[in-house]
Design a protein around this motif. Structure first.
Motif, PDB file in Angstrom:
ATOM      1  N   HIS A   1       0.828  -1.189   0.000  1.00 19.41           N
ATOM      2  CA  HIS A   1       0.000   0.000   0.000  1.00 19.41           C
ATOM      3  C   HIS A   1       0.872   1.253   0.000  1.00 19.41           C
ATOM      4  O   HIS A   1       1.601   1.530   0.945  1.00 19.41           O
ATOM      5  CB  HIS A   1      -0.924   0.009   1.222  1.00 19.41           C
ATOM      6  CG  HIS A   1      -1.843   1.203   1.283  1.00 19.41           C
ATOM      7  ND1 HIS A   1      -2.797   1.452   0.307  1.00 19.41           N
ATOM      8  CD2 HIS A   1      -1.955   2.209   2.195  1.00 19.41           C
ATOM      9  CE1 HIS A   1      -3.443   2.557   0.615  1.00 19.41           C
ATOM     10  NE2 HIS A   1      -2.950   3.044   1.764  1.00 19.41           N
ATOM     11  N   ARG A   2       0.844   2.001  -1.089  1.00 21.01           N
ATOM     12  CA  ARG A   2       1.561   3.257  -1.261  1.00 21.01           C
ATOM     13  C   ARG A   2       3.084   3.112  -1.232  1.00 21.01           C
ATOM     14  O   ARG A   2       3.805   4.079  -1.053  1.00 21.01           O
ATOM     15  CB  ARG A   2       1.127   4.267  -0.193  1.00 21.01           C
ATOM     16  CG  ARG A   2      -0.316   4.724  -0.346  1.00 21.01           C
ATOM     17  CD  ARG A   2      -0.601   5.865   0.609  1.00 21.01           C
ATOM     18  NE  ARG A   2      -1.969   6.365   0.420  1.00 21.01           N
ATOM     19  CZ  ARG A   2      -2.493   7.361   1.118  1.00 21.01           C
ATOM     20  NH1 ARG A   2      -1.756   7.954   2.075  1.00 21.01           N
ATOM     21  NH2 ARG A   2      -3.734   7.767   0.893  1.00 21.01           N
ATOM     22  N   LYS A   3       3.593   1.904  -1.375  1.00 24.24           N
ATOM     23  CA  LYS A   3       5.038   1.739  -1.478  1.00 24.24           C
ATOM     24  C   LYS A   3       5.356   0.385  -2.107  1.00 24.24           C
ATOM     25  O   LYS A   3       4.483  -0.481  -2.237  1.00 24.24           O
ATOM     26  CB  LYS A   3       5.708   1.843  -0.109  1.00 24.24           C
ATOM     27  CG  LYS A   3       5.407   0.704   0.842  1.00 24.24           C
ATOM     28  CD  LYS A   3       6.225   0.853   2.128  1.00 24.24           C
ATOM     29  CE  LYS A   3       5.996  -0.331   3.053  1.00 24.24           C
ATOM     30  NZ  LYS A   3       6.842  -0.242   4.287  1.00 24.24           N
ATOM     31  N   ILE A   4       6.597   0.241  -2.511  1.00 20.39           N
ATOM     32  CA  ILE A   4       7.059  -1.033  -3.059  1.00 20.39           C
ATOM     33  C   ILE A   4       8.246  -1.495  -2.235  1.00 20.39           C
ATOM     34  O   ILE A   4       8.928  -0.699  -1.583  1.00 20.39           O
ATOM     35  CB  ILE A   4       7.459  -0.907  -4.548  1.00 20.39           C
ATOM     36  CG1 ILE A   4       8.583   0.115  -4.698  1.00 20.39           C
ATOM     37  CG2 ILE A   4       6.272  -0.549  -5.422  1.00 20.39           C
ATOM     38  CD1 ILE A   4       9.192   0.123  -6.084  1.00 20.39           C
ATOM     39  N   GLU A   5       8.467  -2.790  -2.289  1.00 21.40           N
ATOM     40  CA  GLU A   5       9.569  -3.373  -1.526  1.00 21.40           C
ATOM     41  C   GLU A   5      10.203  -4.473  -2.363  1.00 21.40           C
ATOM     42  O   GLU A   5       9.502  -5.335  -2.914  1.00 21.40           O
ATOM     43  CB  GLU A   5       9.034  -3.951  -0.208  1.00 21.40           C
ATOM     44  CG  GLU A   5      10.094  -4.536   0.690  1.00 21.40           C
ATOM     45  CD  GLU A   5       9.491  -5.098   1.960  1.00 21.40           C
ATOM     46  OE1 GLU A   5       9.121  -6.317   1.963  1.00 21.40           O
ATOM     47  OE2 GLU A   5       9.346  -4.346   2.941  1.00 21.40           O
ATOM     48  N   ALA A   6      11.526  -4.437  -2.503  1.00 24.53           N
ATOM     49  CA  ALA A   6      12.215  -5.437  -3.316  1.00 24.53           C
ATOM     50  C   ALA A   6      12.157  -6.803  -2.644  1.00 24.53           C
ATOM     51  O   ALA A   6      12.270  -6.916  -1.412  1.00 24.53           O
ATOM     52  CB  ALA A   6      13.665  -5.020  -3.530  1.00 24.53           C
ATOM     53  N   THR A   7      11.965  -7.828  -3.440  1.00 20.82           N
ATOM     54  CA  THR A   7      12.035  -9.199  -2.937  1.00 20.82           C
ATOM     55  C   THR A   7      13.504  -9.580  -2.750  1.00 20.82           C
ATOM     56  O   THR A   7      14.413  -8.823  -3.092  1.00 20.82           O
ATOM     57  CB  THR A   7      11.372 -10.159  -3.928  1.00 20.82           C
ATOM     58  OG1 THR A   7      12.113 -10.128  -5.166  1.00 20.82           O
ATOM     59  CG2 THR A   7       9.928  -9.770  -4.206  1.00 20.82           C
ATOM     60  N   ASP A   8      13.751 -10.767  -2.211  1.00 21.38           N
ATOM     61  CA  ASP A   8      15.126 -11.233  -2.059  1.00 21.38           C
ATOM     62  C   ASP A   8      15.820 -11.278  -3.418  1.00 21.38           C
ATOM     63  O   ASP A   8      16.983 -10.862  -3.552  1.00 21.38           O
ATOM     64  CB  ASP A   8      15.150 -12.626  -1.418  1.00 21.38           C
ATOM     65  CG  ASP A   8      14.727 -12.582   0.052  1.00 21.38           C
ATOM     66  OD1 ASP A   8      14.753 -11.476   0.629  1.00 21.38           O
ATOM     67  OD2 ASP A   8      14.390 -13.643   0.599  1.00 21.38           O
ATOM     68  N   LYS A   9      15.122 -11.805  -4.433  1.00 22.27           N
ATOM     69  CA  LYS A   9      15.689 -11.846  -5.786  1.00 22.27           C
ATOM     70  C   LYS A   9      15.904 -10.429  -6.310  1.00 22.27           C
ATOM     71  O   LYS A   9      16.894 -10.136  -6.995  1.00 22.27           O
ATOM     72  CB  LYS A   9      14.762 -12.620  -6.722  1.00 22.27           C
ATOM     73  CG  LYS A   9      14.517 -14.078  -6.336  1.00 22.27           C
ATOM     74  CD  LYS A   9      15.776 -14.904  -6.525  1.00 22.27           C
ATOM     75  CE  LYS A   9      15.467 -16.394  -6.275  1.00 22.27           C
ATOM     76  NZ  LYS A   9      16.668 -17.232  -6.408  1.00 22.27           N
TER      77      LYS A   9
END
Length: 296
Positions: free
Chosen positions: A50-58
């Motif tokens: 919600h209102r942001k993104i977050e990088a996965t481990d990959k």
């Protein structure tokens, strides 16, 4: 590459919107490139929260690789551009090495390559080669530096020296123990690899005086000038004071000497692009470093 460029910007900035602004495209275009990249790799690179993104481990793994690769390309391109626009060479060395070894010899390089302007940076705290405009550095140590490729130029030999007048006053002495009773000129340094009087005398199982008479200088160059002016006895690093010995401005007091634990190294920046000017200076330096006395 388009997808990786968009991905690197998003991962670094943490925002599709900011990445789109930096790249000069629409947010939709960035989202599409990320979608195509994820489809091609078969794994998600970001979690859409919600209102942001977050990088996965990959995603984090790929982000580290792309950032390193893009920085390397940017540095190399900058180096190539600098080579085309900057025809000179910038050389870094310690104050003593520049003063006593490099500068007395540099005229032969300038005579041979008059079209190459030289800039000598003299400082005892070695400047980092990462991201700097230094083309080559000459350092004393063990050759283990993370910011460049090291090539040994030479080791050195250390022995007591003084002015001819002071040597005449000193006269003959029976053994090295007698030196401890004379003014010993020293220089301060934070480099543990530098050999001072304590280490020099210890090599001959002699205890150096705890409070030696003699000047204590901030730099090695000052210690040598003090010796030249008859203030006492200094430790002469053979390669550095060779010209002064040849000119009889300094004299060697004894045949006893200590070989340095480390050596003088030529350092080329890890990411430097090869060019003719650097190659010419390196070859000249190698020849000068081999210029030994006939009896060596």
């Amino acid at each position: 590459m388009t997808g990786l460029t968009a991905f690197e910007a998003v991962a670094r900035l943490g925002s599709f919107t900011k990445a789109a602004s930096e790249l000069g495209v629409t947010q939709a275009a960035v989202s599409r490139q990320i979608h195509l990249l994820e489809k091609d790799l078969g794994v998600p690179l970001f979690r859409r929260l919600h209102r942001k993104i977050e990088a996965t481990d990959k995603g984090r793994s790929l982000s580290a690789a792309t950032t390193t690769a893009f920085n390397l390309m940017a540095d190399t391109i900058a180096e190539i551009k600098r080579d085309e626009s900057h025809e000179g060479l910038t050389i870094s060395a310690s104050v003593a090495f520049s003063h006593f070894w490099l500068l007395p010899k540099i005229a032969s390089f300038s005579k041979k390559y008059a079209e190459i302007p030289l800039r000598i940076i003299s400082q005892d705290n070695a400047a980092s080669l990462d991201g700097s405009d230094i083309d080559l550095a000459i350092r004393y140590g063990n050759g283990m530096w993370p910011d460049g490729r090291a090539e040994l130029l030479f080791e050195d030999e250390i022995f007591p020296v003084c002015s001819p007048d002071y040597a005449e006053q000193l006269g003959q002495f029976a053994d090295l123990h007698e030196l401890t009773r004379h003014p010993l000129i020293s220089s301060d340094t934070e480099d543990p690899s530098w050999t001072g009087w304590d280490e020099w005398f210890a090599a001959f199982a002699i205890q150096a005086p705890k409070r030696p008479a003699g000047l204590r200088c901030s730099f090695y160059t000052e210690a040598i000038y003090a010796a030249l002016n008859g203030q006492g006895i200094a430790l002469g690093w053979k390669r550095l004071v060779k010209n002064l010995l040849d000119q009889k401005a300094l004299v060697r007091l004894t045949g006893h000497s200590v070989t340095t634990r480390n050596g003088y190294f030529l350092i080329e920046p890890s990411r430097s692009a090869k060019n003719a000017r650097v190659a010419q200076f390196v070859e000249w330096l190698r020849v000068e470093a081999r210029d030994l006395e006939p009896n060596q």
